[in-house]
Scaffold this active site. Sequence first.
Site, PDB file in Angstrom:
ATOM      1  N   GLU A 182      18.902  52.727  18.219  1.00  0.00           N
ATOM      2  CA  GLU A 182      18.147  51.635  18.823  1.00  0.00           C
ATOM      3  C   GLU A 182      18.913  50.979  19.961  1.00  0.00           C
ATOM      4  OE1 GLU A 182      16.081  48.982  16.250  1.00  0.00           O
ATOM      5  OE2 GLU A 182      15.802  50.489  14.712  1.00  0.00           O
ATOM      6  N   LYS A 314       5.277  45.763  10.918  1.00  0.00           N
ATOM      7  CA  LYS A 314       5.288  46.990  11.720  1.00  0.00           C
ATOM      8  C   LYS A 314       3.910  47.608  11.541  1.00  0.00           C
ATOM      9  CE  LYS A 314      10.107  48.466  10.833  1.00  0.00           C
ATOM     10  NZ  LYS A 314      10.908  49.202   9.815  1.00  0.00           N
TER      11      LYS A 314
HETATM   12  P1  PGA Z   1      13.079  52.264  11.116  1.00  0.00           P
HETATM   13  O1  PGA Z   1      14.092  51.053  11.250  1.00  0.00           O
HETATM   14  O2  PGA Z   1      12.121  52.209  12.245  1.00  0.00           O
HETATM   15  O3  PGA Z   1      13.968  53.466  11.152  1.00  0.00           O
HETATM   16  O4  PGA Z   1      12.383  52.096   9.791  1.00  0.00           O
HETATM   17  C1  PGA Z   1      13.728  49.762  11.617  1.00  0.00           C
HETATM   18  C2  PGA Z   1      13.958  48.787  10.494  1.00  0.00           C
HETATM   19  O5  PGA Z   1      14.375  49.179   9.379  1.00  0.00           O
HETATM   20  O6  PGA Z   1      13.681  47.605  10.658  1.00  0.00           O
HETATM   21 ZN    ZN Z   2      14.340  47.290   8.204  1.00  0.00          ZN
END
Ligand code: PGA
Ligand code: ZN
Length: 405
Positions: A182, A314
Site C-alpha cells: 500500500e 469496504k
Molecule cells: P486488505 O487490507 O485490502 O488486504 O484486506 C486492508 C485492510 O486490512 O484494512
Molecule cells: Zn484491516
Amino acid sequence: MGLACGHFGRGIAPSGASRGTREAIDLRDGGKALRGMDVQRALTSVQDSIAPALLGHNATDQAGIDATILALDPSPLKDVLGGNATVATSMAVLHAAAAAARKPLWRHIADHYGQTPTLPLPEIQIFGGGAHAGRRVDIQDFMVMVPGAKTFDEVMEVTSEVYFAAGAIMKQKGRLAGVADEGGWWPIFDSNEEALETLTLAIEKVGEKPGDRVVISLDVAASEFCTDGRYRLALEDRDMGADGLIDLLGTWIDSYPIASIEDPVSEDDPAGMAKFTRRFGARVQIIGDDYLVTNAKLVTEAAAQKACNAVLIKVNQAGTITEGVDAFKAANAAGYRSVVSARSGETEDVTISHLATGLGAGQLKVGSFTRSERMAKWNECLRIQDTLGRDAFVGGAPLANTWWG
Ligand code: PGA
Ligand code: ZN
C-alpha cells in the site's frame, strides 16, 4: 454503464490480500492465464446476467438496482456472479446516476442518502506489514492520523513530512528497502515494537509532540497470524493466546500515542473482541474489518455484544453500494464510528473519496502517501475540498471519547 439519456458511469472493483473469510468473493478464473487472476467469468456475469436484468431500470434507484443484482445471486458470498462483478456494476450505476443529475458524486451521495457531506479524517500508512509485506513484520499497518489538523490539506502536509522523516530514519539505519503493497515503507525491523518506536521518532523528527496533533493508528489484522486460537508473532518467535495478545497491545497503548486499533484479535473471536473493547474501548477507537466485513447484520450483532466501537466500510466486502451503506447505517444506529477504506489491491478508482465525503462517514483509510492508486484518493479529496470548502473537514471529531478527544 450507459444510460438512455447518454450519461455514463464506471466502477472498478478493488481486491485485498488480507481478506476476511466472510466477505464477498473476488471471482477469478484460475488456470494459467494471468496467473489465474483473469476475470473473464466475472465479466460474463456482467454481460450475460447483470446487464440484461438492469436494462430499463431507473439508475437513481440504487436500492432497486442492487436488489435486482442480489436476486440474481442470493448466495451469501456472491460466488455465483462474483462480488467483483456486482460491486463494479453497483458503483458504475452510482456514478451514472450522479452524472445524469449533473452533480459531483459526493453531492449525489449526500443528497441520495440524506447525509451532510464532510471531508474525512485520513488514516495514512507509514510502514506496511503482514500480508502486505511478505509478513516481514506481523502487524499489518502502522499508520498516522492528524486529528489536530484544522484542514484536510494540513493533514496531507503533516503526513507527507512524517512519511519522509520515517524514510530518512530507515535510510540512516541502513534499512531502507522500498515500499510495501500500500506504499508504506518496507518494514525492516527486529520487532513489531521497533516499528512503533521508529514511527514515534519520525513524528518527533518533524517537530510534533507525539499524541498532540499527530497520533498512531494500527491495523493488527490478527486473523492473519492466528491458528486455532494461538497468535504467532513470527518476527519475534513468540506464540500467545488471545489474552496474551490483548495484554501486549495494552502495553503498546500505554507506551505509544495510539488512538485507533483495527482487528486486535481474530475475526473468529467475538469474545476476545468484546474483552479488548471492555478494556480499551474508552481509550482508543477499535475498528472491526475482517471481523465485521461491512455487513450490517454482523455490525448489529457486534454492538449487542459490545465488541468494537467502529466499523471499516469496504464496499467490495459487501458486494453492492446499498449493502455498504446499510453497514454504515447500522454503525450509526449502534453509535459506532465508520472508516471508509480502500483495499491493498487498489486502482485509480476514486469512488471511496466521494463515499466517505458524501456519507459524512468521518474517516478514510487509503494506504500510504505514495503510489498513484493511493494519491488519486487523497487528490480527489483535495479537489472536493475546493468545492466544499476547508471548513467541511471533520478534524479530530471522530476520535471524541478516546483519550485523544
Ligand atoms: P486488505 O487490507 O485490502 O488486504 O484486506 C486492508 C485492510 O486490512 O484494512
Ligand atoms: Zn484491516
